[in-house]
Enzyme design. Structure first.
Site, short mmCIF file in Angstrom:
data_model
loop_
_atom_site.label_atom_id
_atom_site.label_comp_id
_atom_site.label_asym_id
_atom_site.label_seq_id
_atom_site.Cartn_x
_atom_site.Cartn_y
_atom_site.Cartn_z
N HIS A 144 6.14 1.59 4.01
CA HIS A 144 6.12 0.41 3.15
C HIS A 144 6.72 0.64 1.78
O HIS A 144 6.99 -0.33 1.07
CB HIS A 144 4.68 -0.10 3.00
CG HIS A 144 4.13 -0.67 4.27
ND1 HIS A 144 4.02 -2.02 4.52
CD2 HIS A 144 3.67 -0.06 5.40
CE1 HIS A 144 3.51 -2.22 5.73
NE2 HIS A 144 3.28 -1.04 6.29
N SER B 73 -8.98 4.42 13.51
CA SER B 73 -7.67 3.89 13.12
C SER B 73 -7.74 3.19 11.78
O SER B 73 -8.79 2.67 11.37
CB SER B 73 -7.17 2.92 14.19
OG SER B 73 -5.97 2.29 13.78
N GLY B 74 -6.61 3.13 11.11
CA GLY B 74 -6.51 2.33 9.88
C GLY B 74 -6.18 0.89 10.15
O GLY B 74 -6.04 0.10 9.21
N HIS B 75 -6.06 0.53 11.43
CA HIS B 75 -5.66 -0.83 11.79
C HIS B 75 -6.79 -1.53 12.55
O HIS B 75 -7.61 -0.91 13.22
CB HIS B 75 -4.40 -0.80 12.66
CG HIS B 75 -3.22 -0.20 11.97
ND1 HIS B 75 -2.33 -0.94 11.24
CD2 HIS B 75 -2.80 1.09 11.88
CE1 HIS B 75 -1.40 -0.14 10.73
NE2 HIS B 75 -1.66 1.10 11.11
N HIS C 160 0.83 -1.20 0.00
CA HIS C 160 0.00 0.00 0.00
C HIS C 160 0.87 1.25 0.00
O HIS C 160 2.11 1.17 0.07
CB HIS C 160 -0.97 0.00 1.20
CG HIS C 160 -0.31 0.08 2.54
ND1 HIS C 160 0.23 -1.01 3.17
CD2 HIS C 160 -0.11 1.12 3.39
CE1 HIS C 160 0.72 -0.65 4.34
NE2 HIS C 160 0.54 0.65 4.50
N HIS D 203 -7.84 -0.07 4.55
CA HIS D 203 -6.84 0.60 5.38
C HIS D 203 -7.13 2.09 5.27
O HIS D 203 -8.17 2.49 4.73
CB HIS D 203 -5.43 0.21 4.92
CG HIS D 203 -4.33 0.73 5.78
ND1 HIS D 203 -4.38 0.74 7.16
CD2 HIS D 203 -3.12 1.28 5.45
CE1 HIS D 203 -3.27 1.26 7.63
NE2 HIS D 203 -2.49 1.60 6.63
N HIS E 209 -12.04 10.50 14.52
CA HIS E 209 -10.96 9.68 13.97
C HIS E 209 -11.26 8.21 14.19
O HIS E 209 -11.84 7.83 15.22
CB HIS E 209 -9.63 10.03 14.64
CG HIS E 209 -8.48 9.16 14.20
ND1 HIS E 209 -7.94 9.23 12.94
CD2 HIS E 209 -7.77 8.19 14.86
CE1 HIS E 209 -6.95 8.35 12.84
NE2 HIS E 209 -6.83 7.72 13.99
N ASP F 86 -0.17 -7.90 10.15
CA ASP F 86 0.01 -6.66 10.92
C ASP F 86 -0.53 -6.82 12.35
O ASP F 86 -1.60 -7.38 12.56
CB ASP F 86 -0.74 -5.55 10.16
CG ASP F 86 -1.06 -4.34 11.02
OD1 ASP F 86 -0.28 -4.02 11.93
OD2 ASP F 86 -2.08 -3.68 10.75
#
Length: 671
Positions: free
Chosen positions: A143, A443-445, A138, A212, A441, A266
């Protein structure tokens, strides 16, 4: 003017003892030990990001020689295991073919003059003839940020989704602008929606869509001669993303049904219970705040989160506001997203930042970088009153649509305090309930329930938690055991470790050379020795002493020049400086004619170090420069360790010495 950066206070010099050795309160050994401790502390700081060192254990192997693991699948972890956002990179090998999965950089460094770190590619040097491609999960820099430094040295095609490769292409364009790098990478876009599979050497590679915080993120699927490997990249299982492109769980289940040898997943949020809320839950919060605001609105977000940019644009259009984007990375990601049709902005909505001061405040909305309090980011410059186009004032509304990344908590609080001092209405996600607004907000996780779900969707034989540090990976490993995986099939991998797999078992296959290349703001690799010196300078400062000595008599021809940077303010320490000059005169008189020049310089350095430690309890870097003038115009500068006696060369040396002396003195003339 120089000022000390050390945390130790300067000692008052008014009652300092006369510079006689027998009046010293600190021994020479204490001074040497203090200096050694300072150097060791600086070395430790630099060693956290040291370059790769040769692996001592076992005989050196050549990559093209048949060894015991030649017919086994080999996975080597070069980076990413130590912390969140830490230059993620793995190497997959089978006999004479190798793939590199991700190639990131590490932005979380606190070293003087260092912008980021990338993986030292020493191991790639041993397998460079085997590399068939780089496959990128991504579009985040942890990364892909190392590609611009590594791919030109070890070229191979780069594979990824359309958006991801758009970011890669932009990074190489920036490299050309920053450092003149003339390298055009070979980029191969892979279609995630039709399950395209490409053959790279003996491997078959596929990308599977996963959600994500950046568009078109993917799981990397690699089919190898001994089984299938899946690397999730960064992910969450968002069922309602704003772009209507959720995780392709159906395809992941199909792959799991067919059999998966190794899952690498992850681990960033493994301590957090439940599930990560869907991004769509934030849309109403933006509508409410932006619609009710009377003055200008500023929203700070992570620059790569195009879904969130889309939400903010939607709320701005609904409230009759114009939009400006501020921040280099923000502009770069948005440009790619608009060009690819991922980000949809009505015509006439976006204005250049410079035009925002010219429209009514009720129509202004700025989407900017800096929600973590990053130095130099757009919101940080606004908070400090240093922005080129914007001066925050009472009546403005600022939305910080983020939570602090681990390690950024202090900066996050500092920028909040700075913004409040400007009189703005401030809304932040960690305090959104206190602020009386909805969530700002997500999270992207993933969180724990999603981590469990992905294990059971894919059902691998062997499981390796990746990224995010030892503690988070430990939580995920224990979860896998709780969910029924045999402990012997759950692998805790560290940076540098290699693992060899067959269809039914795994074994540790040794350690690969691994480490960091440190990169400064120009894109130049910085040697670790330089970094150590920078750390030492930042902690203790520097003292340079310039002596001009008559070769025949050993007498000083001029008063010693003393230059201090980051150690003490000379004009507040006149007595100390006068005492040091007296010591230098005495040292020259007593020792210059008795020892050779190199030894004199070494003794002088030790003498100054001891004197300064005794007076201040500090150990700055000491640089003695000894300029020796002979009776016939011969000049010898010991600092340069070379001698020239011809009259014409002597005159040139004298000129250079005068220039060097002027540079060293700089703004601070000797008292």
């Amino acid at each position: 003017m120089q000022q000390s950066n050390s945390k130790r206070p300067n000692k008052p010099q008014g009652n300092a003892p006369k510079p006689q050795t027998n009046n010293r309160t600190s021994s020479r050994g204490a001074a040497i030990r203090a200096q050694r401790r300072s150097q060791e502390d600086a070395q430790k700081a630099a060693n956290q990001y040291a370059a790769a060192a040769p692996v001592a254990a076992g005989p050196k192997r050549r990559a093209n020689v048949v060894v015991d693991d030649f017919d086994k699948l080999k996975i080597t972890f070069l980076g990413g295991q130590e912390a969140i956002g830490e230059k993620n990179m793995q190497v997959i090998e089978w006999q004479n073919d190798a793939l590199i999965l991700d190639c990131g950089n590490d932005l979380g460094l606190e070293l003087p003059g260092i912008n980021y770190a990338v993986n030292d590619p020493a191991y790639l040097e041993t397998i460079k003839h085997k590399i068939r491609g780089y496959v990128i999960s991504h579009g985040h820099l942890d990364h892909l940020g190392g590609l611009r430094h590594i791919v030109p040295k070890y070229p191979a095609p780069i594979y990824g989704s359309r958006f991801t490769l758009g970011v890669v292409e932009k990074s190489f364009e920036d490299a050309y602008a920053d450092s003149g790098l003339e390298f055009k990478p070979e980029l191969v876009i892979m279609n995630m929606d039709n399950h395209e599979r490409l053959k790279l050497g003996v491997f078959f590679v596929e990308l599977v869509r996963i959600t994500h915080s950046v568009p078109e993120s993917a799981c990397i699927i690699v089919d190898t001669p001994v089984g299938r490997i899946i690397n999730t990249g960064d992910w969450r299982l968002d069922p309602e993303p704003l772009d209507d492109k959720p995780t392709d769980a159906k395809r992941l289940k199909e792959l799991g049904d067919q059999g998966v040898l190794v899952l690498m997943s992850d681990s960033c949020n493994t301590p957090l219970v439940g599930r990560t809320p869907t991004e769509s839950t934030l849309q109403q919060s933006f509508h409410d705040i932006i619609g009710a605001a009377e003055g200008r609105v500023f929203v700070a977000i992570f620059s790569s989160n195009m879904n969130r940019v889309q939400m903010i644009v939607n709320a701005a259009v609904n409230a009759g506001r114009r939009v400006a984007l501020d921040g280099r990375s923000m502009m770069a990601y948005a440009e790619i997203a608009v060009r690819q049709g991922i980000l949809k902005i009505p015509k006439g909505t976006v204005l250049p930042m410079r035009e925002m001061p010219n429209i009514p405040e009720r129509q202004v909305l700025v989407i900017c970088t800096g929600g973590q309090g990053e130095p130099g980011a757009a919101l940080q410059r606004m908070a400090e009153g240093e922005h080129k186009h914007i001066k925050l004032h009472e009546g403005d509304t600022v939305i910080v649509s983020s939570t602090p990344i681990p390690g950024n908590e202090i900066r996050y609080e500092v920028i909040g305090n700075d913004l409040i001092k400007r009189g703005v209405h401030l809304y932040r996600h960690p305090t959104h309930e206190v602020d009386g607004v909805g969530p700002l907000h997500v999270s992207g996780h993933a969180r724990r329930d999603e981590y469990r779900e992905i294990l059971h969707i894919i059902r691998p034989k062997f499981f390796i938690p990746i990224y995010a540090g030892s503690l988070n990976r430990k939580y995920y490993a224990e979860m896998a055991v709780e969910e029924g995986w045999p402990r012997k099939n759950v692998i805790t991998a560290e940076n540098g470790q290699s693992y060899a797999f067959t269809a039914n078992k795994w074994e540790l296959a040794g350690e690969a050379p691994h480490g960091s290349w440190l990169v400064d703001q120009t894109g130049t690799i910085v040697n670790g020795v330089v970094v150590k010196d920078r750390v030492l300078l930042s902690e203790e400062g520097l003292v340079a002493v310039v002596l001009t000595i008559d070769k025949k008599t050993g007498a000083l021809l001029t008063s010693p020049d003393i230059i201090s940077r980051g150690f003490i303010y000379m004009r507040d320490n006149e007595e100390l400086m006068n005492d040091l000059r007296q010591e230098l005169r005495r040292a020259a008189q007593q020792r210059f004619k008795r020892v050779d020049l190199d030894r004199f310089k070494a003794e002088l350095k030790d003498h100054i170090t001891h004197f300064l430690f005794d007076k201040t309890q500090r150990s700055p870097i000491v640089i003695p420069v000894v300029n020796v003038v002979g009776g016939k115009g011969e000049v010898q500068t010991v600092h340069q360790t070379r001698t020239k006696s011809a009259e014409d060369i002597a005159a040139e040396q004298q000129r250079r010495f005068q220039e060097m002396r002027a540079r060293l003195l700089g703004q601070d003339q000797p008292d």
